[in-house]
Enzyme design. Structure first.
Site, PDB file in Angstrom:
ATOM      1  N   HIS A 217       0.792  -1.220   0.000  1.00 33.12           N
ATOM      2  CA  HIS A 217       0.000   0.000   0.000  1.00 33.12           C
ATOM      3  C   HIS A 217       0.832   1.282   0.000  1.00 33.12           C
ATOM      4  CE1 HIS A 217      -3.856   1.722  -0.442  1.00 33.12           C
ATOM      5  NE2 HIS A 217      -3.473   2.701   0.332  1.00 33.12           N
ATOM      6  N   TYR A 221       1.807   5.503  -2.439  1.00 35.39           N
ATOM      7  CA  TYR A 221       2.101   6.880  -2.055  1.00 35.39           C
ATOM      8  C   TYR A 221       3.477   7.309  -2.534  1.00 35.39           C
ATOM      9  CZ  TYR A 221      -2.237   6.597   0.285  1.00 35.39           C
ATOM     10  OH  TYR A 221      -3.574   6.436   0.488  1.00 35.39           O
ATOM     11  N   HIS A 368     -10.375   0.537  -9.609  1.00 31.23           N
ATOM     12  CA  HIS A 368      -9.998   1.508  -8.579  1.00 31.23           C
ATOM     13  C   HIS A 368      -8.557   1.972  -8.742  1.00 31.23           C
ATOM     14  CE1 HIS A 368      -8.754   3.100  -4.735  1.00 31.23           C
ATOM     15  NE2 HIS A 368      -7.905   2.119  -4.627  1.00 31.23           N
ATOM     16  N   PHE A 369      -7.629   1.048  -8.857  1.00 26.35           N
ATOM     17  CA  PHE A 369      -6.239   1.517  -8.835  1.00 26.35           C
ATOM     18  C   PHE A 369      -5.799   2.109 -10.162  1.00 26.35           C
ATOM     19  CE2 PHE A 369      -3.637  -1.406 -11.086  1.00 26.35           C
ATOM     20  CZ  PHE A 369      -3.982  -2.693 -10.764  1.00 26.35           C
ATOM     21  N   HIS A 370      -6.532   1.791 -11.250  1.00 26.47           N
ATOM     22  CA  HIS A 370      -6.215   2.509 -12.485  1.00 26.47           C
ATOM     23  C   HIS A 370      -6.632   3.979 -12.368  1.00 26.47           C
ATOM     24  CE1 HIS A 370      -5.000  -1.226 -14.344  1.00 26.47           C
ATOM     25  NE2 HIS A 370      -4.558  -0.532 -15.370  1.00 26.47           N
ATOM     26  N   ARG A 431     -10.896 -10.342 -11.293  1.00 28.31           N
ATOM     27  CA  ARG A 431      -9.789  -9.773 -12.052  1.00 28.31           C
ATOM     28  C   ARG A 431      -8.885 -10.930 -12.444  1.00 28.31           C
ATOM     29  NH1 ARG A 431      -6.163  -7.179  -7.153  1.00 28.31           N
ATOM     30  NH2 ARG A 431      -4.941  -6.360  -8.867  1.00 28.31           N
ATOM     31  N   ARG A 432      -7.840 -10.677 -13.195  1.00 31.33           N
ATOM     32  CA  ARG A 432      -6.845 -11.717 -13.497  1.00 31.33           C
ATOM     33  C   ARG A 432      -7.413 -12.973 -14.135  1.00 31.33           C
ATOM     34  NH1 ARG A 432      -4.929 -10.892  -7.619  1.00 31.33           N
ATOM     35  NH2 ARG A 432      -3.636  -9.054  -7.840  1.00 31.33           N
TER      36      ARG A 432
END
Ligand SMILES: [Cu+2]
Lengths: 540, 174
Positions: A217, A221, A368-370, A431-432
């Protein structure tokens, strides 16, 4: 004007970063097309998972690490106004990272490291892959040392003066990265490399996963902080105004450093090897990291509003129209913040202790992370590149309008790609997967969304190619860049009478150490006092 | 140090929002007792066939004396075993999982039946299925090149119908 070493170091680091990005963009487009199932001739699990692994590694490790190093050298040299400390060392670090990247690329591209970018033991990749990734990280540690030494030297020569904000953010990121990379570093060094070389027969997947989420995580950042540095230090001036608050910016960077580290367990919510109480503790801390992010959003929007009003913007919302929309840095900041807000809400769902079960490992997660990574982070990397490339090469940007088109297409493409992903996740698509084989009525509902994703992917690929074109074309631009000075924004209130503890990185590292001991100490130690059973290696 | 009054207000709003979200989480955690699957129980994945619980003959759906249902399943490349199960709706069902090889994840779309299956550990999760119907039970963690083909079929039947067909206590599914 910066010295030759700074410019060359930044140019070469950016060059590697964006080359990796372009290769990975082609893979990303192939993946949405393959996955849609519309073109049966393309279907191949072997190629798909090799591509997913390479795409992930190139985007998340290579693009980011090299970009951040290049940006860091520029920031350090210009904000501190001193030459790079030991340039030979900097080049050695660059070479080491590049060598590691090439080493890892060989098994990745030949399908010998299809373990995706999160490694997944006990599936075992070629040892070259783990060694390559370790060297890439080791090279970045050289950069960290140079950044720390330069900050320290500056502080000694400027007693009592606050560190320039851009460097303050970079220094916070350096410590964040050193702490962050330690988790996966231990996994790779003590577990994966000896195991893949055959020096040990088994590996504990539970311990491996726990060490990996230590990194998983906060690494986000590490990627994001340079984007925030640009938002604080470049955007207000590009918009024609001032930074609303320099002091709060410092607290935001410190908040990210302290709170992003001890929160990795929300990636383990669905795992059996960690107990509920630890997951809840990490969950609570995860929510704390929203605070610095929301403060950043406020400061940046406030700075934009001030700039617009200075330029004649009026009314409650009327100032939005008067923003400097034609400036790539301003446009990118607005688009990035829009995607950060949407992505942030998705993140709250992921971090929610019980709600996570609904979306865990579904298409929601890449959606989300894209938004956060490819949206917020990478779009700011584009803007930084447009801003710095002319200042590094001495050649003006070839075409400002093309840059604006590139940013808009990236934003629209990312919206088209990630919205269906979120919906598919809620409908339960994992996913995947490279194809949908479940003969079930439920999965029929997934199909229409694939078309939107292909359109989004095509637009993104076009945008990525346009980005590469603009940078290359600018290299041959006959007109020189007139303004070579760095363009840091001035704060409305200069940081005055800041307490000394704000700038004391030692204190912050001790606080982080305490947090890490509490949140990861027993969860990692448990593997040594529990009766655990290791797992043997498996191929893909 | 200079903190703008507007900024101060915004910080209070942000802290308030965070507290609200955490309040929601504490409420479901401590009042409804909802937790993610976390039982920290270890098992030797290489010797599952010799274990009491996860031996081949023992897998499947079991009706407990107290009316609840226990499902013992194994995940291995590339399938969940048993391949087909039938479960009653509106009944607490406890799944217990072990992997014979690599990492897997199990999920039934449109339900909150979801857990990772990590080799060396037993995953346990209890849930209820309100809606009868056919569900794919699919692997949602990359486990190798055949990962796409890793799924079982779960039929959720109306409770009374299921009970009539499974009157016995403690036995496996035929
Ligand atoms: Cu699987």
């Amino acid at each position: 004007m910066t010295d030759t070493h700074t410019r060359q170091l930044s140019i070469w680091n950016f060059g590697v970063a964006f080359s990796a990005f372009l290769i990975a963009a082609f893979m990303g487009f192939y993946q949405v097309v393959e996955r849609s199932g519309i073109f049966p001739a393309l279907e191949s699990a072997k190629v798909y998972f090799a591509s997913v692994s390479s795409h992930g590694v190139l985007m998340a490790y290579v693009l980011t690490t090299f970009f951040i190093m290049g940006f860091g050298y520029y920031t350090a040299a210009t904000a501190l106004q001193r030459p790079i400390w030991k340039p030979v060392l900097a080049w050695a670090g660059f070479g080491l990272s590049l060598f590691g990247t090439v080493l890892a690329a060989i098994p990745l591209l030949t399908g010998k490291a299809s373990v995706l970018y999160t490694f997944y033991p006990p599936i075992q990749a070629s040892s070259l892959f783990y060694i390559g990734v370790a060297l890439l990280v080791a090279g970045s540690w050289v950069w960290c040392v140079i950044m720390i030494v330069m900050t320290h030297q500056w502080q000694k020569e400027n007693p009592g003066r606050p560190i320039p904000l851009a460097m303050f953010g970079t220094a916070a990121n350096v410590f964040l990265w050193l702490w962050t990379s330690a988790g996966v570093g231990m996994e790779v060094l003590f577990q994966l490399i000896p195991w893949s070389l055959g020096w040990r027969d088994t590996v504990d997947p539970g311990l491996a996963r726990t060490l990996f989420v230590w990194t998983l995580h906060p690494i986000v950042y590490f990627w994001l902080i340079p984007a925030y540095i640009a938002m604080y230090c470049f955007v207000p001036r590009a918009a024609g105004g001032y930074l609303f608050s320099d002091e709060m910016a410092r607290f935001a960077f410190l908040g990210l450093l302290v709170f992003s580290l001890p929160i990795g367990f929300h990636h383990l919510y669905m795992d059996p090897e960690q107990a509920a109480g630890w997951k809840l503790l990490h969950g609570i801390l995860t929510f704390m990291v929203a605070v610095p992010t929301l403060i950043t959003g406020f400061t940046v929007f406030a700075s934009l509003e001030i700039a617009s009003r200075l330029n004649g913007g009026r009314g409650l919302l009327g100032w939005i129209g008067r923003l400097a929309w034609g400036n790539p840095m301003v446009l990118a900041a607005v688009l990035a913040l829009l995607m950060l807000i949407l992505g942030g809400f998705g993140g709250i769902v992921n971090a929610s202790y019980a709600l996570n079960a609904m979306v865990h490992n579904t298409a929601w997660v890449p959606g989300h992370f894209h938004l956060i990574f490819a949206g917020t982070t990478v779009i700011m990397y584009f803007a930084i590149a447009y801003h710095l490339w002319p200042r590094l090469t001495g050649k003006a940007l070839c075409n400002n309008n093309l840059a604006l088109i590139q940013l808009w297409t990236w934003f629209v493409g990312m919206t088209l790609l990630s919205t269906p992903w979120h919906v598919l996740g809620l409908l339960g698509q994992p996913r995947r997967i490279s194809s949908v084989t479940y003969h079930s009525l439920l999965t029929l509902a997934w199909q229409p969304y694939e078309l939107f994703m292909i359109m989004g992917g095509a637009l993104l690929l076009g945008s990525a190619v346009l980005f590469g074109y603009i940078l290359l074309k600018s290299l041959r631009n006959p007109s020189p860049q007139v303004d070579l000075e760095p363009n840091y924004a001035d704060p409305i209130h200069p940081p005055r009478d800041m307490p000394a503890w704000v700038e004391n990185m030692k204190i912050w590292n001790v606080i982080v150490a305490g947090f890490m001991l509490v949140s990861f100490g027993i969860p990692i130690l448990q593997f040594f006092f529990l009766k655990t059973y290791d797992s043997v290696p498996w191929g893909y | 140090m200079h903190i703008d009054p507007l900024e101060k207000k915004w910080i209070y709003i942000v802290l308030g929002m965070t507290a609200l979200f955490l309040g929601g989480i504490f409420f479901t955690t401590f009042v409804f007792d909802i937790h993610p699957p976390s039982n920290v129980e270890t098992i030797d994945s290489a010797r599952l066939h010799l274990s009491e619980e996860f031996a081949e003959d023992n897998l499947g759906v079991k009706r407990q004396p107290d009316g609840t249902i226990k499902v013992i399943m194994v995940a291995g490349r590339y399938g969940f075993f048993p391949r087909r199960i039938t479960l009653p709706a509106d009944t607490p069902i406890t799944f217990r999982w072990a992997s014979i090889d690599v990492l897997h994840g199990v999920h039934m779309p449109m339900t909150n039946m979801s857990t990772m299956v990590v080799p060396g550990y037993v995953s346990e999760i209890t849930t209820e299925f309100p809606k009868p119907g056919d569900y794919p039970m699919l692997c949602n963690e990359y486990c190798g090149l055949g990962h796409d083909f890793m799924w079982s079929k779960v039929t959720v039947e109306e409770k009374q119908a299921w009970m009539r067909r499974h009157p016995n206590f403690g036995g496996g599914e035929s």
